[in-house]
Design an enzyme around this catalytic site. Structure first.
Site, mmCIF file in Angstrom:
data_model
loop_
_atom_site.group_PDB
_atom_site.id
_atom_site.type_symbol
_atom_site.label_atom_id
_atom_site.label_comp_id
_atom_site.label_asym_id
_atom_site.label_seq_id
_atom_site.Cartn_x
_atom_site.Cartn_y
_atom_site.Cartn_z
ATOM 1 N N ASP A 193 4.059 9.350 -0.832
ATOM 2 C CA ASP A 193 2.585 8.479 0.106
ATOM 3 C C ASP A 193 1.855 7.903 -1.494
ATOM 4 O O ASP A 193 2.032 8.164 -2.558
ATOM 5 C CB ASP A 193 1.076 10.111 -0.124
ATOM 6 C CG ASP A 193 0.042 9.736 1.034
ATOM 7 O OD1 ASP A 193 -0.131 8.012 1.018
ATOM 8 O OD2 ASP A 193 -0.707 9.995 1.070
ATOM 9 N N HIS A 247 0.688 -1.109 -0.250
ATOM 10 C CA HIS A 247 0.171 0.135 0.144
ATOM 11 C C HIS A 247 1.006 1.324 -0.218
ATOM 12 O O HIS A 247 0.482 2.589 -0.415
ATOM 13 C CB HIS A 247 -1.213 0.586 1.440
ATOM 14 C CG HIS A 247 -2.170 -1.129 0.957
ATOM 15 N ND1 HIS A 247 -3.031 -0.936 1.284
ATOM 16 C CD2 HIS A 247 -2.223 -2.260 1.395
ATOM 17 C CE1 HIS A 247 -3.770 -1.612 0.703
ATOM 18 N NE2 HIS A 247 -3.735 -2.780 0.856
#
Ligand code: ADP
Ligand code: F6P
Length: 462
Positions: free
Chosen positions: A371, A163
């Site tokens: 991110d 992720h």
């Protein structure tokens, strides 16, 4: 023999966290973070099982069924939490994989705990999965699990999804026992990443560290073909749209706006309180705009929601202190009685409250230094059925590759954040709609179901 499941998800956290109240009573609450937001609807849809930690140190509670899922807790002792979760996962791998925006720490006991906890997760999954079933392992806390599981259960299809970003080759090379992590991931049949470059970095490393011969999206390893490619994660669009259409949520959005000062324009930040999220840079930019008079406390207000996260890790405690100091300084210098330029909320919220905030916000400000994806950006876009509102989005969030009509910004450059904030505040209704529409189309076409289906099809799950 205990019950087994065709489809099993393995992630560090269960979708619910065990909460211990002041009276010692125990209850469950939704766990923080994007992984849970993304996976919960999928496991529920498959009637699958979920192996994970409860968020509290101690023995694992008995497995239980909830909300169409079978939850199988794995226990972590105080030492495990210290070394595997706060240490190796969040003190070594997390900062290193986010471009080392904080200095990674390397400790041998942390690596040992990481290995032994990974083994426990693999054993739990091996017991719980039906013959020829599918196991989907998630994220950086469990990178050794695929190989350990394959050894225990060679009959399974094993997928892995990361992720967070996967670092450039030079950074990965800093990790002690780096080859072992690669071998761990290569236990999977399919290794998924958020961005194509991440998959390339991984494949390149298999050549450099293990002497393999990667080809485009594949590499032969141990007599098997392992595929590595990008599957950009997304959100449950229908859930967000349903909340955004709810008259009670809309009324809540109007109430929030009113209470924040009628026609003051609302800037919004929603993040886990994490040093990767660029919260300090955002506050610095806003503070400078107030200081130089470009914006005024009478016209603009910033709401910053910061979800408590990893609060026992020193870097997170220090970040909290710095952010709260910055908020206090800005409010002290530029506030008036009854009217603060920053509303800071250090708390979790329910989904309806979050969507109400999205509807209320004129400008959503998302400025991570790095991110993997950033689901908040996609949630904001999905909530804006009115095609209004503006998104300021860091180039260093995975979401920037899809949300190309956002006001994109280099979060390392405070001047650039100021520029983007002003462009977003000055965009008229026409420009807002022109930018928002293609982003909404993109997110609606690529929702979480499609993501899971793409991944599971590529994995060969029927
Ligand atoms: P990360 O996985 O790093 O936390 P993401 O932006 O990808 O970042 O995902 C964050 C998820 O957590 C989103 O689904 C968002 O709605 C949710 N979230 C963020 N802040 C809060 C909060 N204060 N309360 C509840 N949920 C939150
Ligand atoms: O992908 C980011 C991530 O680490 C997820 O694994 C997790 O859902 C989220 O951030 C929250 O972090 P933590 O589980 O450490 O509270």
């Amino acid at each position: 023999m205990s019950e087994t499941y065709e489809f099993v998800v393995v992630a560090n956290r269960l979708p619910v966290d065990e909460v211990v109240g002041a009276d010692g009573g125990r209850s469950w609450a939704r766990s923080p973070g994007g992984l849970v937001s993304a996976l919960q609807p999928i496991v529920r849809g498959h009637g699958g099982a979920w192996v994970g930690w409860t968020g509290q140190p101690g023995d694992a509670p008995e497995p239980f069924d909830t909300d169409g899922m079978h939850l199988h807790p794995v226990g972590l002792s105080e030492d495990d939490v210290d070394r595997y979760y706060e240490g190796q996962s969040n003190g070594t791998i997390w900062p290193l994989f986010h471009d080392a925006v904080e200095q990674p720490t390397h400790r041998r006991p942390w690596r040992q705990a990481y290995e032994s906890v990974n083994r426990r997760f693999a054993e739990a999954a091996a017991q719980l999965t039906a013959v020829d079933g599918t196991v989907w392992v998630h994220d950086y806390q469990l990178m050794l699990v695929p190989a350990m599981l394959r050894e225990l259960r060679p009959d399974l299809r094993i997928g892995f999804f990361l992720h967070i970003p996967f670092p450039p080759v030079e950074l990965f090379m800093q990790l002690p026992r780096r080859a072992e992590l690669l071998r761990g991931l290569l236990g999977a049949d399919l290794v998924g990443f958020q961005r194509p470059l991440a998959a390339q970095n991984f494949l390149q490393l298999t050549g450099r560290l293990l002497g393999l011969d990667p080809q485009e999206q594949h590499v032969e390893y141990d007599g098997r073909t392992v595929t590595a490619r990008a599957f950009p994660i997304s959100i449950d669009v229908a859930e967000v749209e349903k909340l955004a259409a709810d008259p009670d949520v809309q009324a809540e959005a109007r109430r929030m706006r009113h209470e924040l000062g009628g026609d003051r324009r609302l800037l919004l930040g929603v993040d886990r309180l994490d040093y990767t999220k660029g919260i300090e840079q955002r506050l610095e930019a806003y503070g400078e705009l107030l200081a130089d008079g470009t914006v005024s406390n009478d016209d603009v207000v910033l709401v910053q929601v910061a979800t408590p996260s990893r609060m026992r890790v020193q870097e997170y405690q220090e970040l909290r202190a710095r952010v709260e100091h910055q908020v206090g300084r800005i409010n002290g210098e530029f506030g008036a009685v009854g009217q603060a330029p920053v509303h800071y909320l250090f708390q979790s919220m329910n989904r309806a409250e979050l969507v109400a905030l999205y509807l209320a916000a004129d400008v959503m400000v998302i400025t991570p230094l790095r991110d993997g994806m950033n689901l908040v950006a996609k949630e904001y876009v999905a909530a804006r059925y009115d095609d209004q509102g503006a998104l300021v989005l860091s180039e260093f969030a995975g979401a920037a590759a899809e949300l190309t009509t956002a006001f994109q910004v280099n979060p390392h450059d405070v001047e650039d954040i100021k520029r983007a904030l002003m462009d977003a505040l000055n965009a008229d209704a026409g420009e807002q709609a022109e930018r928002m529409r293609p982003m909404r189309d993109q997110v609606r076409d690529h929702d979480i179901d499609r993501w899971a289906q793409d991944f599971l099809t590529a994995l060969g799950k029927s």
